[in-house]
Design a protein around this motif. Structure first.
Motif, PDB file in Angstrom:
ATOM      1  N   LEU A   1      20.063  49.869  34.835  1.00 42.27           N
ATOM      2  CA  LEU A   1      20.245  49.237  33.533  1.00 42.27           C
ATOM      3  C   LEU A   1      19.757  50.210  32.468  1.00 42.27           C
ATOM      4  O   LEU A   1      18.570  50.541  32.415  1.00 42.27           O
ATOM      5  N   ALA A   2      20.677  50.689  31.633  1.00 42.01           N
ATOM      6  CA  ALA A   2      20.328  51.583  30.520  1.00 42.01           C
ATOM      7  C   ALA A   2      20.387  50.768  29.236  1.00 42.01           C
ATOM      8  O   ALA A   2      21.379  50.078  28.976  1.00 42.01           O
ATOM      9  N   ILE A   3      19.344  50.854  28.423  1.00 45.18           N
ATOM     10  CA  ILE A   3      19.174  49.980  27.264  1.00 45.18           C
ATOM     11  C   ILE A   3      19.237  50.802  25.979  1.00 45.18           C
ATOM     12  O   ILE A   3      18.619  51.874  25.878  1.00 45.18           O
TER      13      ILE A   3
ATOM     14  N   ASP B   1      29.165  55.978  23.858  1.00 43.08           N
ATOM     15  CA  ASP B   1      29.297  57.431  24.016  1.00 43.08           C
ATOM     16  C   ASP B   1      28.778  57.903  25.377  1.00 43.08           C
ATOM     17  O   ASP B   1      29.230  58.924  25.901  1.00 43.08           O
ATOM     18  N   THR B   2      27.840  57.162  25.943  1.00 41.93           N
ATOM     19  CA  THR B   2      27.283  57.537  27.243  1.00 41.93           C
ATOM     20  C   THR B   2      28.350  57.528  28.334  1.00 41.93           C
ATOM     21  O   THR B   2      28.313  58.341  29.263  1.00 41.93           O
ATOM     22  N   VAL B   3      29.305  56.617  28.232  1.00 45.08           N
ATOM     23  CA  VAL B   3      30.358  56.520  29.249  1.00 45.08           C
ATOM     24  C   VAL B   3      31.151  57.816  29.316  1.00 45.08           C
ATOM     25  O   VAL B   3      31.413  58.353  30.403  1.00 45.08           O
TER      26      VAL B   3
ATOM     27  N   ARG C   1      20.613  59.542  34.492  1.00 45.24           N
ATOM     28  CA  ARG C   1      19.423  59.356  33.658  1.00 45.24           C
ATOM     29  C   ARG C   1      19.435  60.343  32.490  1.00 45.24           C
ATOM     30  O   ARG C   1      19.207  59.971  31.334  1.00 45.24           O
ATOM     31  N   ASP C   2      19.748  61.599  32.789  1.00 52.37           N
ATOM     32  CA  ASP C   2      19.793  62.623  31.750  1.00 52.37           C
ATOM     33  C   ASP C   2      20.893  62.321  30.724  1.00 52.37           C
ATOM     34  O   ASP C   2      20.678  62.452  29.508  1.00 52.37           O
ATOM     35  N   ALA C   3      22.066  61.884  31.206  1.00 52.69           N
ATOM     36  CA  ALA C   3      23.171  61.566  30.295  1.00 52.69           C
ATOM     37  C   ALA C   3      22.800  60.405  29.376  1.00 52.69           C
ATOM     38  O   ALA C   3      23.078  60.437  28.166  1.00 52.69           O
ATOM     39  N   CYS C   4      22.184  59.391  29.929  1.00 51.41           N
ATOM     40  CA  CYS C   4      21.787  58.229  29.121  1.00 51.41           C
ATOM     41  C   CYS C   4      20.748  58.613  28.070  1.00 51.41           C
ATOM     42  O   CYS C   4      20.841  58.205  26.901  1.00 51.41           O
ATOM     43  N   GLU C   5      19.763  59.382  28.477  1.00 47.81           N
ATOM     44  CA  GLU C   5      18.708  59.766  27.537  1.00 47.81           C
ATOM     45  C   GLU C   5      19.234  60.681  26.444  1.00 47.81           C
ATOM     46  O   GLU C   5      18.843  60.575  25.279  1.00 47.81           O
ATOM     47  N   ARG C   6      20.143  61.594  26.793  1.00 45.70           N
ATOM     48  CA  ARG C   6      20.739  62.472  25.788  1.00 45.70           C
ATOM     49  C   ARG C   6      21.562  61.680  24.769  1.00 45.70           C
ATOM     50  O   ARG C   6      21.711  62.109  23.616  1.00 45.70           O
TER      51      ARG C   6
ATOM     52  N   ARG D   1      17.038  54.003  25.085  1.00 43.71           N
ATOM     53  CA  ARG D   1      15.599  53.818  24.856  1.00 43.71           C
ATOM     54  C   ARG D   1      14.853  53.536  26.157  1.00 43.71           C
ATOM     55  O   ARG D   1      13.645  53.709  26.241  1.00 43.71           O
ATOM     56  N   GLU D   2      15.596  53.084  27.175  1.00 43.48           N
ATOM     57  CA  GLU D   2      14.970  52.761  28.458  1.00 43.48           C
ATOM     58  C   GLU D   2      15.995  52.917  29.566  1.00 43.48           C
ATOM     59  O   GLU D   2      17.180  52.648  29.382  1.00 43.48           O
ATOM     60  N   PHE D   3      15.530  53.361  30.733  1.00 39.79           N
ATOM     61  CA  PHE D   3      16.385  53.589  31.893  1.00 39.79           C
ATOM     62  C   PHE D   3      15.700  52.934  33.094  1.00 39.79           C
ATOM     63  O   PHE D   3      14.677  53.413  33.574  1.00 39.79           O
ATOM     64  N   ARG D   4      16.260  51.811  33.560  1.00 40.18           N
ATOM     65  CA  ARG D   4      15.649  51.082  34.668  1.00 40.18           C
ATOM     66  C   ARG D   4      16.503  51.205  35.929  1.00 40.18           C
ATOM     67  O   ARG D   4      17.722  51.117  35.865  1.00 40.18           O
ATOM     68  N   VAL D   5      15.845  51.378  37.059  1.00 41.86           N
ATOM     69  CA  VAL D   5      16.531  51.362  38.356  1.00 41.86           C
ATOM     70  C   VAL D   5      16.005  50.168  39.138  1.00 41.86           C
ATOM     71  O   VAL D   5      14.789  50.010  39.304  1.00 41.86           O
ATOM     72  N   ALA D   6      16.914  49.300  39.582  1.00 42.27           N
ATOM     73  CA  ALA D   6      16.495  48.122  40.348  1.00 42.27           C
ATOM     74  C   ALA D   6      15.734  48.560  41.592  1.00 42.27           C
ATOM     75  O   ALA D   6      16.200  49.417  42.351  1.00 42.27           O
ATOM     76  N   LYS D   7      14.566  47.967  41.797  1.00 44.04           N
ATOM     77  CA  LYS D   7      13.694  48.395  42.898  1.00 44.04           C
ATOM     78  C   LYS D   7      13.972  47.645  44.194  1.00 44.04           C
ATOM     79  O   LYS D   7      13.652  48.130  45.277  1.00 44.04           O
TER      80      LYS D   7
END
Length: 485
Positions: free
Chosen positions: A231-233, A242-244, A303-308, A312-318
């Motif tokens: 989940l990228a927020i 734009d992330t897509v 993760r890098d693409a989303c942050e660039r 604001r947040e990058f969650r990976v389901a645990k």
């Protein structure tokens, strides 16, 4: 639009009795209060049938169709009624053939990764039948707990996880079907590719206008070694969109990339408590599948693409439970809208991925223009937009404004290089827009295919092709007028 064509006589009692004998006492409906339930699907239009029949076998379907042919009665096939383009609405009256009693799994062939099912089998039940053996069926519409494989074949259904795997037509290998004269035929089979013309592909997505499908052979797939749900927020819907394109530019193809805007995710979170942030402008729900090493590497690239792009947040389901909860929010999104609005109208346009952000801005302008609320949830990975137009169905003027807003959005999709449907079908909702996509000559040739299969125009009339007339004045050329293809 709720009664049969005034130019066709109602079904006589003698014919009703013959049809009722085929399915038995509990195999048909003809009382007005029962027929009300079959005058609509998941779209906004309505039209009532004269009789609904529930066959159990292909032979019964054939017998019904032969009687309908002899008496020039229109026929519409119906699955679970979850369609969103009016595909199962009997706009010319006549008979609805409901496939809910044809719900058997006929064969499971794990050695060849195949399954053959009747059309009334629920989509999710295909995967559940082989889940313990390490297999699944890839196309997964959001309505997969209710929608049936026959309807999926008719509309060429998609779903969140078809970005990498493909839509229904990529997983259907063979069909048994009944033509409008009642004859029974088969095409394709268990082989991956049959010689000759691809009739299986032609009928998949033909929206029930050429044949009634009575069994389907599908391709099964092995469950992946590793799954990761992300989940990228975002504080900006444009950054989210734009992330897509950024992910695509890195040659990564997740199995799913879903986007929810702020209004949509708040409705979803209030209804499902899936863990979506209430204050975000948008989120991306991304899923990766494959070998452990590949999934781990792609997770870091994403993760890098989303942050660039400003996440604001990058969650990976645990855990699996956390993953299921995130998908519960996405798959129950349309239901969540019902808590906020008395009615809603879902659109299905497609745009190039690079046009997602401009399209979202245009949708906001349309909402303002028509004084309607519009939230967005869509398959961002392939640009399949699902703007949800909120309105009050008890106010007729609002329904008309909702339809006008939907048409504005679809016109824009065409203008930026897209199309009017990605998975819901054309049906009776968008058929009058087909001339915006195709030239008159192209529509003529499409019509010839329809006429070859259905020369009298009785099978799901008034769908896919533009009529150019009122919905009860549907016409079609006889076969001799389209003798060459």
């Amino acid at each position: 639009m709720s009664s049969p064509s005034s130019e066709r006589k109602p079904i006589s009692q003698a014919v009703r009795d013959r049809l009722a004998q085929i399915t038995g006492l509990r195999g048909y409906l003809d009382k007005p209060e029962d027929l009300l339930l079959y005058e609509y699907d998941g779209s906004v239009d309505k039209a009532r049938p004269e009789m609904v029949l529930f066959p159990r076998t292909t032979r019964e379907v054939s017998e019904i169709v032969k009687i309908a042919a002899a008496n020039e009665i229109p026929i519409v096939g119906r699955g679970a009624g979850t369609g969103l383009s009016g595909g199962a609405i009997p706009r010319a009256g006549g008979i609805v053939i409901g496939f809910s009693r044809m719900n058997k799994i006929l064969e499971i062939d794990l050695e060849n990764e195949r399954m053959t099912v009747q059309p009334g089998v629920v989509n999710l039940d295909i995967s559940l039948a082989v889940q313990s053996m390490g297999f699944f069926y890839a196309p997964d519409p959001s309505s997969q707990r209710a929608c049936t494989i026959g309807g999926n074949v008719s509309e060429n259904a998609g779903g969140p996880h078809t970005l990498a795997y493909g839509v229904t037509t990529n997983h259907v290998l063979g069909l048994e079907f009944v033509l409008p004269d009642g004859s029974i035929h088969t095409t394709g089979g268990k082989a991956l590719d049959s010689p000759g013309y691809d009739l299986t592909g032609l009928l998949t997505g033909s929206e029930g206008t050429m044949a009634l499908v009575t069994s389907v052979t599908v391709r099964l797939m092995r469950q992946p070694e590793k799954v990761k749900t992300i989940l990228a927020i975002y504080n900006s819907a444009s950054d989210c969109a734009d992330t897509v394109a950024e992910i695509t530019a890195r040659a990564i193809t997740p199995v799913a990339v879903e986007m929810l805007d702020g209004e949509m995710l708040r409705m979803v979170e209030e209804a499902t408590h899936a863990g979506y942030p209430m204050d975000a402008a948008a989120v991306l729900l991304i899923e990766l599948e494959g070998l452990v090493e590949a999934v781990e590497e792609q997770t870091e690239q994403i993760r890098d693409a989303c942050e660039r792009c400003g996440a604001r947040e990058f969650r990976v389901a645990k855990t699996a439970d956390e993953r299921d909860l995130l998908w519960k929010g996405r798959k129950n999104a349309f239901g969540a809208v019902g808590r906020v609005s008395p009615s809603y109208y879902v659109q299905d346009g497609v745009v190039p991925r690079t046009q997602i952000a401009p399209t979202l801005r245009y949708i906001a302008e349309v909402a303002k223009k028509h004084s309607l609320g519009i939230s967005n949830i869509f398959h961002a990975g392939d640009g399949n937009m699902h703007p949800i137009i909120l309105f009050n169905s008890h106010i007729p003027e609002e329904l008309e404004r909702a339809k006008a807003a939907g048409e504005d959005i679809l016109r824009y999709c065409i203008e930026v290089g897209g199309t009017i449907t990605g998975e819901h079908g054309v049906g009776m909702e968008k058929n009058e827009m087909m001339d915006k996509l195709f030239s008159p000559d192209s529509l003529e040739y499409i019509g010839k295919f329809k006429t070859l299969f259905d020369p009298s125009g009785r099978l799901n009339p008034g769908k896919v092709l533009p009529t150019g007339k009122g919905c009860l004045e549907i016409r079609q050329r006889p076969l001799h007028a389209a003798s060459t293809l």
